[in-house]
Motif scaffolding. Sequence first.
Motif, PDB file in Angstrom:
ATOM      1  N   GLY A  94       2.404   3.024   9.136  1.00  0.00           N
ATOM      2  CA  GLY A  94       1.559   2.178   8.304  1.00  0.00           C
ATOM      3  C   GLY A  94       2.001   2.169   6.852  1.00  0.00           C
ATOM      4  N   ALA A  95       2.394   3.349   6.329  1.00  0.00           N
ATOM      5  CA  ALA A  95       2.851   3.415   4.941  1.00  0.00           C
ATOM      6  C   ALA A  95       4.118   2.587   4.754  1.00  0.00           C
ATOM      7  N   ALA A  96       5.041   2.696   5.717  1.00  0.00           N
ATOM      8  CA  ALA A  96       6.265   1.893   5.623  1.00  0.00           C
ATOM      9  C   ALA A  96       5.942   0.403   5.696  1.00  0.00           C
ATOM     10  N   ALA A  97       5.006   0.044   6.595  1.00  0.00           N
ATOM     11  CA  ALA A  97       4.625  -1.364   6.717  1.00  0.00           C
ATOM     12  C   ALA A  97       3.936  -1.864   5.453  1.00  0.00           C
ATOM     13  N   ALA A  98       3.044  -1.037   4.883  1.00  0.00           N
ATOM     14  CA  ALA A  98       2.346  -1.448   3.658  1.00  0.00           C
ATOM     15  C   ALA A  98       3.321  -1.628   2.505  1.00  0.00           C
ATOM     16  N   LEU A  99       4.278  -0.684   2.373  1.00  0.00           N
ATOM     17  CA  LEU A  99       5.261  -0.801   1.300  1.00  0.00           C
ATOM     18  C   LEU A  99       6.111  -2.049   1.482  1.00  0.00           C
ATOM     19  N   ALA A 131      -4.786  -3.567  -7.936  1.00  0.00           N
ATOM     20  CA  ALA A 131      -5.788  -3.992  -6.952  1.00  0.00           C
ATOM     21  C   ALA A 131      -5.131  -4.390  -5.649  1.00  0.00           C
ATOM     22  N   ALA A 132      -3.967  -5.056  -5.733  1.00  0.00           N
ATOM     23  CA  ALA A 132      -3.260  -5.441  -4.509  1.00  0.00           C
ATOM     24  C   ALA A 132      -2.777  -4.204  -3.743  1.00  0.00           C
ATOM     25  N   PHE A 133      -2.277  -3.190  -4.476  1.00  0.00           N
ATOM     26  CA  PHE A 133      -1.839  -1.951  -3.825  1.00  0.00           C
ATOM     27  C   PHE A 133      -3.022  -1.259  -3.144  1.00  0.00           C
ATOM     28  N   THR A 140      -4.286  -0.859   5.465  1.00  0.00           N
ATOM     29  CA  THR A 140      -3.424  -0.035   6.322  1.00  0.00           C
ATOM     30  C   THR A 140      -4.202   1.129   6.916  1.00  0.00           C
ATOM     31  N   ALA A 141      -4.990   1.813   6.096  1.00  0.00           N
ATOM     32  CA  ALA A 141      -5.747   2.962   6.590  1.00  0.00           C
ATOM     33  C   ALA A 141      -6.748   2.559   7.666  1.00  0.00           C
ATOM     34  N   VAL A 142      -7.467   1.479   7.442  1.00  0.00           N
ATOM     35  CA  VAL A 142      -8.449   1.030   8.437  1.00  0.00           C
ATOM     36  C   VAL A 142      -7.761   0.649   9.735  1.00  0.00           C
TER      37      VAL A 142
END
Length: 509
Positions: A94-99, A131-133, A140-142
């Motif tokens: 998820g972190a990789a996808a969010a980044l 705010a976007a981050f 991602t967390a949800v």
Amino acid sequence: RRLDAVNAEHRTPDAPGHDVVVRLIDDLVGNASAVLFSLFAVALLVLLIACSTAGSLVRNRFEQRASELAVRRALGAGSARIVKDALCELALLGAAAALGGVLVAQLIVLALQPLAAASLPRADGIAVDAAAFIFAAGATAVTVLLTGAVSLSTLLKDPGTRLRGGVPQLVEGGRRPALLPVAAVGMAVVALAAALALSASLIRLRDVDPGIRTSNVVALNLGSIRRPAVEANQSLDRVLVAMRAIPGVADAAASGGGLPTAAGMAKGHARNTPGGEAVFAGFRGVSESYHRLLGVAIRRGRDIAETDALGGVDVAVINETLARALFAEQDPIGRTVYVTGAELPYQIVGIAADRQNAGLRTPPEPEVVVSLRQMGFGAGTLLVRWAETPPDGWAKLLEATVGAVDPRQPVAGGIALDDHLDAQTRPLRLFAFATNCFAALALVLCALGVNAVIAALQQRRERELGLRMALGASPRQAGALVFSTAARIVGFGLVLAALLAVPTFRWLR
């Protein structure tokens, strides 16, 4: 609510759509907030599709590792340890996808800023900020928690069956996992339909005939200056003569209102008798060549003439919409129209063809056009039609000409009428372009989700398909079983899309 109360108290029955008081920010930015909130709603729709696709892909991933998880359970690994390892894995993904998503969003913002700058105020302030981050991290967390919880809660059940090569009944049914791609198909089809509808609307808006000739016509804004009416008219005569003397200029005219593709600056009531039923109408003073320059036909009677000057009978040319509203089937020529609260009388000398005087999106509004010379020219718009394409630097050339003729006359810049009409469609172009991009992304995400579910269902049914083929079923028949599952998902998704389409198109309208 207080503004609504003021408008409700002072709004007249014959002009229900015109507010008396408006917020300054609404007047400055127009419908930009509506466009941005609409794009935000479309983005949320794509986010929901992405979440459902992520859920399907994660579930498929854990389905493929079900035997591994069952072995770990059998060797003594507790549920908490398995859940912890799975959540760590999902968190890294998820972190990789969010980044990656934030980086792609930054590139998209940079690519769309030139288009947005022509459509939205302060477009240079649009950026991927803190705010976007935070939003990306929260989404991602949800998504990680929900998809991980749903997948693991099913796969941690009955590890013995997994070790024996069986399939739990819940997974074998294969119905609950298909709910997510069904929803994704429905929302993706709705997004695509909305994008196509907006594109069709944009094409129709571009095909609207403004009712005037805008090619090679430019407008120069003239500021207000107080002086006697006679002096103002003399200045107007000199400016028009100087403009027509510029090489390449075909004609010139003046208007006391705003641009001809928008409603006149003055608005008031028009009546056919004193104290009679009123019609809310625009009011504009023009010079004698105004309609000729714009190519607006005079249906009946005559146009405003140079002889309609101070001291003469006040005359007016009304458009067809006002003629129908005030006089129905009667002949308006020679009759009197009373304008504004003072009920100033004007003799009707002509009826002009309707034009889009309130913008391209609305029908022509009633309008009264009077002689600018009888009003005394004080401020307004100077219209110049070039025989060919206006030369570079035409605005400075016209400003210099006005300054040479009348140094006291302030000038406030100009615009080409073609550019003004184009500006009316820019917000819709931005909305349609962004919606088309979102719809294409939604279809790609939807296809990934459906593919993940079909792959998972096919993997679960490998034994069943092998047994069927061993008993005589052909590969085509086995493939038809897999295809029928995909067809059911898409079919139910289309039904859902049909149900969602009705409120969506009402909202878009």
